[in-house]
Design a protein around this motif. Structure first.
Motif, PDB file in Angstrom:
ATOM      1  N   PHE A  58       0.859  -1.174   0.000  1.00  0.00           N
ATOM      2  CA  PHE A  58       0.000   0.000   0.000  1.00  0.00           C
ATOM      3  C   PHE A  58       0.901   1.231   0.000  1.00  0.00           C
ATOM      4  N   ARG A  59       0.324   2.374  -0.296  1.00  0.00           N
ATOM      5  CA  ARG A  59       1.081   3.611  -0.214  1.00  0.00           C
ATOM      6  C   ARG A  59       0.198   4.729   0.308  1.00  0.00           C
ATOM      7  N   LYS A 110      -3.407  12.258   1.960  1.00  0.00           N
ATOM      8  CA  LYS A 110      -4.266  11.302   1.263  1.00  0.00           C
ATOM      9  C   LYS A 110      -4.431  10.029   2.067  1.00  0.00           C
ATOM     10  N   GLU A 111      -5.456   9.280   1.727  1.00  0.00           N
ATOM     11  CA  GLU A 111      -5.680   8.011   2.392  1.00  0.00           C
ATOM     12  C   GLU A 111      -4.702   6.959   1.865  1.00  0.00           C
ATOM     13  N   ARG A 112      -4.498   5.961   2.696  1.00  0.00           N
ATOM     14  CA  ARG A 112      -3.664   4.845   2.265  1.00  0.00           C
ATOM     15  C   ARG A 112      -4.384   4.084   1.150  1.00  0.00           C
ATOM     16  N   THR A 129       5.041   9.242  -5.619  1.00  0.00           N
ATOM     17  CA  THR A 129       5.681   9.647  -4.370  1.00  0.00           C
ATOM     18  C   THR A 129       4.757   9.380  -3.183  1.00  0.00           C
ATOM     19  N   ALA A 130       5.267   8.635  -2.221  1.00  0.00           N
ATOM     20  CA  ALA A 130       4.471   8.251  -1.058  1.00  0.00           C
ATOM     21  C   ALA A 130       5.343   7.424  -0.117  1.00  0.00           C
TER      22      ALA A 130
END
Length: 123
Positions: free
Chosen positions: A35-36, A41-43, A89-90
């Motif tokens: 996951f990111r 923002k939400e995962r 990007t995360a």
């Protein structure tokens, strides 16, 4: 316990390979996911792989660019990321799940999480 590594800074169009190693003897009993989560923002689900490694699931946003694989002998799952974009990007998290018989793309389907590794893609 899950330990992710391999994140870093890369230019757009570049590649990175993330690894996630699990401790314990039950790795092959779990489907695995990546996951990111970007700031604000939400995962979100990125990729998942079945217990045997025979089935994979990818988010539409990464299809054709990312692949997921696992090596049960090494208790490790990989996320190969090619053609990276700034929107990739995360912080990337690996997760392990055992509740369902198949790969799931929701966070509630996973009961163990790694600490995350930062991926930054510059334009």
């Amino acid at each position: 316990q899950l330990q992710a590594s391999g994140g870093g800074l890369v230019q757009a169009g570049g590649s990175l390979r993330l690894s996630c190693t699990a401790s314990g003897r039950t790795f092959s009993n779990h489907y695995m996911g990546w996951f990111r989560q970007a700031p604000g923002k939400e995962r979100e689900f990125v990729a998942g792989i079945s217990r045997s490694g025979g089935s994979t699931l990818l988010a539409d946003s990464v299809k054709g660019r990312f692949t997921i694989a696992r090596d049960n002998a090494k208790n490790t799952v990989y996320l190969q990321m090619n053609s990276l974009k700034p929107e990739d990007t995360a912080v990337y998290y690996c997760a392990a799940g055992s509740t369902f018989p198949i790969i799931v793309s929701t966070t509630r389907g996973y009961d163990s999480w790694g600490r995350g590794t930062q991926v930054t893609v510059s334009s």
